[in-house]
Motif scaffolding. Sequence first.
Motif, PDB file in Angstrom:
ATOM      1  N   LYS A  20      -0.973 -12.960  -4.459  1.00 22.74           N
ATOM      2  CA  LYS A  20      -0.583 -13.090  -3.180  1.00 22.74           C
ATOM      3  C   LYS A  20      -0.987 -14.206  -2.252  1.00 22.74           C
ATOM      4  CE  LYS A  20       1.062 -10.281   0.644  1.00 22.74           C
ATOM      5  NZ  LYS A  20       2.520 -10.232   0.417  1.00 22.74           N
ATOM      6  N   GLY A  23       0.401 -17.693  -3.060  1.00 18.73           N
ATOM      7  CA  GLY A  23       2.169 -17.928  -3.018  1.00 18.73           C
ATOM      8  C   GLY A  23       2.951 -17.367  -3.940  1.00 18.73           C
ATOM      9  N   GLY A  24       2.404 -16.349  -4.758  1.00 18.85           N
ATOM     10  CA  GLY A  24       3.156 -15.986  -5.842  1.00 18.85           C
ATOM     11  C   GLY A  24       4.348 -15.099  -5.410  1.00 18.85           C
ATOM     12  N   THR A  25       5.352 -14.928  -6.293  1.00 22.23           N
ATOM     13  CA  THR A  25       6.527 -14.031  -6.266  1.00 22.23           C
ATOM     14  C   THR A  25       5.951 -12.634  -6.315  1.00 22.23           C
ATOM     15  OG1 THR A  25       7.196 -14.309  -8.434  1.00 22.23           O
ATOM     16  CG2 THR A  25       8.133 -15.794  -6.697  1.00 22.23           C
ATOM     17  N   VAL A  26       6.945 -11.718  -6.485  1.00 23.27           N
ATOM     18  CA  VAL A  26       6.707 -10.375  -6.781  1.00 23.27           C
ATOM     19  C   VAL A  26       6.154 -10.400  -8.067  1.00 23.27           C
ATOM     20  CG1 VAL A  26       7.489  -8.091  -6.741  1.00 23.27           C
ATOM     21  CG2 VAL A  26       8.133  -9.411  -4.828  1.00 23.27           C
ATOM     22  N   MET A  27       6.939 -10.765  -9.057  1.00 14.80           N
ATOM     23  CA  MET A  27       6.520 -10.833 -10.548  1.00 14.80           C
ATOM     24  C   MET A  27       5.350 -11.379 -10.888  1.00 14.80           C
ATOM     25  SD  MET A  27       8.917  -9.200 -11.817  1.00 14.80           S
ATOM     26  CE  MET A  27       8.862  -9.205 -13.544  1.00 14.80           C
ATOM     27  N   ASP A  28       4.890 -12.369 -10.226  1.00 16.58           N
ATOM     28  CA  ASP A  28       3.590 -12.949 -10.343  1.00 16.58           C
ATOM     29  C   ASP A  28       2.329 -12.002  -9.876  1.00 16.58           C
ATOM     30  OD1 ASP A  28       4.472 -15.622 -10.931  1.00 16.58           O
ATOM     31  OD2 ASP A  28       4.673 -16.347  -9.183  1.00 16.58           O
ATOM     32  N   ILE A  29       2.606 -11.471  -8.906  1.00 17.19           N
ATOM     33  CA  ILE A  29       1.720 -10.499  -8.296  1.00 17.19           C
ATOM     34  C   ILE A  29       1.382  -9.338  -9.177  1.00 17.19           C
ATOM     35  CG2 ILE A  29       1.245  -8.649  -6.341  1.00 17.19           C
ATOM     36  CD1 ILE A  29       2.494 -10.696  -4.441  1.00 17.19           C
TER      37      ILE A  29
END
Length: 57
Positions: A20, A23-29
């Motif tokens: 987070k 700056g990651g997306t939901v899938m990155d998180i």
Amino acid sequence: MIFPLGGIIIGALIGAIRAKKRGGTVMDILQWGTAFAVMLGIVGLFVLVFMQRAAVA
């Protein structure tokens, strides 16, 4: 003992927070949380095994 479960929970939190902050997306998180959960869960498992074997000796 609860070391592997604690490692999984702490690892998931650390991974999600790191993703987070970057700056990651939901899938990155989710991916970072899962990866850290697996890593710290395995570390917790080794700690548990070491403690069990040390207590027997």
